[in-house]
Design an enzyme around this catalytic site. Structure first.
Site, short mmCIF file in Angstrom:
data_model
loop_
_atom_site.label_atom_id
_atom_site.label_comp_id
_atom_site.label_asym_id
_atom_site.label_seq_id
_atom_site.Cartn_x
_atom_site.Cartn_y
_atom_site.Cartn_z
N ARG A 51 0.80 -1.22 0.00
CA ARG A 51 0.00 0.00 0.00
C ARG A 51 0.84 1.28 0.00
O ARG A 51 0.60 2.19 -0.79
CB ARG A 51 -0.94 0.04 1.22
CG ARG A 51 -2.24 -0.68 1.01
CD ARG A 51 -2.73 -1.29 2.28
NE ARG A 51 -1.81 -2.34 2.67
CZ ARG A 51 -1.93 -3.62 2.29
NH1 ARG A 51 -2.95 -3.98 1.55
NH2 ARG A 51 -1.05 -4.54 2.63
N THR A 52 1.82 1.34 0.90
CA THR A 52 2.53 2.61 1.03
C THR A 52 3.26 2.94 -0.27
O THR A 52 3.16 4.04 -0.81
CB THR A 52 3.50 2.55 2.22
OG1 THR A 52 2.76 2.15 3.36
CG2 THR A 52 4.14 3.90 2.49
N LYS A 80 25.66 -4.36 -3.45
CA LYS A 80 27.12 -4.28 -3.65
C LYS A 80 27.81 -3.73 -2.40
O LYS A 80 29.02 -3.56 -2.39
CB LYS A 80 27.45 -3.37 -4.84
CG LYS A 80 26.85 -3.83 -6.15
CD LYS A 80 27.25 -2.84 -7.24
CE LYS A 80 26.50 -3.10 -8.53
NZ LYS A 80 26.69 -2.03 -9.50
N ARG A 101 11.54 3.71 3.33
CA ARG A 101 11.12 2.70 4.31
C ARG A 101 12.32 1.84 4.61
O ARG A 101 13.04 1.40 3.69
CB ARG A 101 9.99 1.85 3.75
CG ARG A 101 9.71 0.63 4.61
CD ARG A 101 8.47 -0.09 4.20
NE ARG A 101 7.28 0.64 4.61
CZ ARG A 101 6.05 0.10 4.60
NH1 ARG A 101 5.87 -1.13 4.18
NH2 ARG A 101 5.02 0.81 4.99
N HIS A 129 5.50 5.89 11.41
CA HIS A 129 4.97 5.76 10.05
C HIS A 129 3.98 6.90 9.83
O HIS A 129 2.77 6.69 9.74
CB HIS A 129 4.31 4.39 9.91
CG HIS A 129 3.96 3.99 8.51
ND1 HIS A 129 4.05 4.84 7.43
CD2 HIS A 129 3.52 2.80 8.01
CE1 HIS A 129 3.68 4.20 6.34
NE2 HIS A 129 3.35 2.96 6.66
C1 NCD Z 1 1.91 -1.17 7.98
C2 NCD Z 1 3.42 -1.00 8.02
O1 NCD Z 1 4.13 -1.28 7.07
O2 NCD Z 1 3.84 -0.56 9.08
N1 NCD Z 1 1.33 -1.19 6.73
C3 NCD Z 1 1.19 -0.04 5.99
O3 NCD Z 1 2.10 0.69 5.76
N2 NCD Z 1 -0.03 0.24 5.52
C4 NCD Z 1 1.38 -2.18 8.92
C5 NCD Z 1 2.03 -3.53 9.02
O4 NCD Z 1 2.96 -3.87 8.30
O5 NCD Z 1 1.55 -4.29 9.85
#
Ligand code: NCD
Length: 358
Positions: A51-52, A80, A101, A129
């Site tokens: 999703r993100t 590398k 991320r 997040h």
């Molecule tokens: C979450 C994350 O990656 O922290 N998902 C998200 O970004 N929508 C929740 C999760 O991984 O449980």
């Protein structure tokens, strides 16, 4: 320029403006088709994402911009042996805003120290997040008309769930909210979140292990998965993984207008029979995420001349070492450790917020 590393990088007024902007984008998406024409979003996804990552891509493309970067570090020079700092310097040189991320807590903070464009934290380990929190706040606002006076249940892995930590911080600004923290004893909200966020803003909260007992009083139920990848002992994960499963039967005792949210992915914690219930809002949350991120990208690009919130670095201590194995400062070389002194004289790592004994 400004970054979004945690939700406190935005004021309450700015969050409200973003909510209103998101509503406008949803109502008139065609007005925004060229709002970021020629702008490039750089993605640095060191951890899996559905999703993100896709919502950020969809957001910049819906604004007329493009994307560079990687969604799997195995397709980059990371394999590398390139260090985080060089990877960030490189991708930010090709971008107008970057989204990162990373499994290590504080990696986006490191990125913000070297990036030549604004940095958005898309999840750092079990830490923060904030763009998910904007999505969550927007969804609550849209469904409930505001935040004040709500009783909100957070259920599942409250220790490692980064969306939970950021959401608590986001909600701490609003009045008269009561949090019901539902988790196994091993997975309670970390102490620093309680002391530095909840206690400081006088948030009301109770902790419980029982979803069934909590459900009748809730206006919002925010389910989360147990974060398998953060456990050092798989046996503990196996014991805790099915602690909470929301099903149609349990929903019978909930208010008629309670909403069910989940940042997703779900593993087992909401059974499929809940999806048809009109209170289930997790797929609306997914859809909202695209528009919220459109509003966020536009804001950061238009705030390029606004200085980032400054911390008084002169008081930082550099003579200590963070002992959190999930902190970026303990795994990435060439990162200078730094600790801020808290109100009660303790030292917290500026990357992961963990306290060290002095
Ligand atoms: C979450 C994350 O990656 O922290 N998902 C998200 O970004 N929508 C929740 C999760 O991984 O449980």
């Amino acid at each position: 320029m400004r970054h979004l590393l945690d939700i406190f990088d935005l004021t309450t007024d700015e969050i409200y403006e973003l909510i209103k902007k998101t509503e406008d984008i949803m109502n008139h998406p065609n007005y925004y088709l060229d709002a970021c024409h020629g702008k490039i979003l750089g993605k640095l996804f060191f951890e899996p994402s559905t999703r993100t990552c896709n919502s950020f891509e969809s957001a910049i493309q819906s604004l007329g911009g493009g994307v560079v970067g990687f969604s799997d570090p195995n397709n980059s020079s990371v394999v590398k042996g390139e260090c985080l700092i060089d990877t960030v310097r490189t991708v930010s040189s090709y971008s107008d805003v970057i989204v990162i991320r990373h499994p290590q807590e504080g990696a986006p903070k490191v990125a913000s120290q070297v990036s030549v464009c604004p940095v958005i934290n898309a999840g750092d380990g079990g830490h923060h997040h904030p763009s998910q929190t904007l999505t969550d706040l927007f969804t609550i606002y849209k469904e409930k008309g505001g935040f004040d006076g709500l009783t909100i249940g957070l259920c599942g892995d409250l220790k490692y769930g980064r969306t939970v930590h950021s959401l608590i911080s986001g909600l701490s600004r609003y009045k008269n909210i009561k949090l019901v923290l539902i988790s196994p004893n091993e997975l309670k909200v970390p102490e620093y979140e309680k002391k530095e966020v909840m206690d400081k803003s006088w948030m009301k909260y109770v902790e419980t292990t029982s979803l069934e007992e909590a459900i009748p009083e809730l206006d919002v139920l925010y389910m989360t998965r147990i974060q398998r990848e953060r456990f050092s002992d798989e046996k503990i994960y196996e014991r805790l993984k099915d602690s909470y499963i929301l099903n149609k039967e349990k929903l019978n005792s909930a208010k008629n207008d309670m909403i069910v949210m989940h940042p997703l992915p779900r593993v087992n914690e909401i059974s499929l029979d809940v999806d048809d219930d009109r209170r289930a809002k997790y797929f609306d949350q997914v859809r909202n995420g695209r528009y919220v991120r459109m509003a966020l990208i536009m804001k950061l690009l238009s705030d390029m001349d606004v200085p980032d919130k400054k911390q008084d670095e002169s008081s930082f201590r550099h003579d200590l070492k963070c002992n959190n194995p999930r902190c970026i400062s303990s795994t990435e070389k060439d990162i200078k450790s730094a600790f801020r002194i808290t109100d009660n004289g303790r030292c917290r790592c500026i990357y992961c917020d963990k306290e060290v004994a002095v």
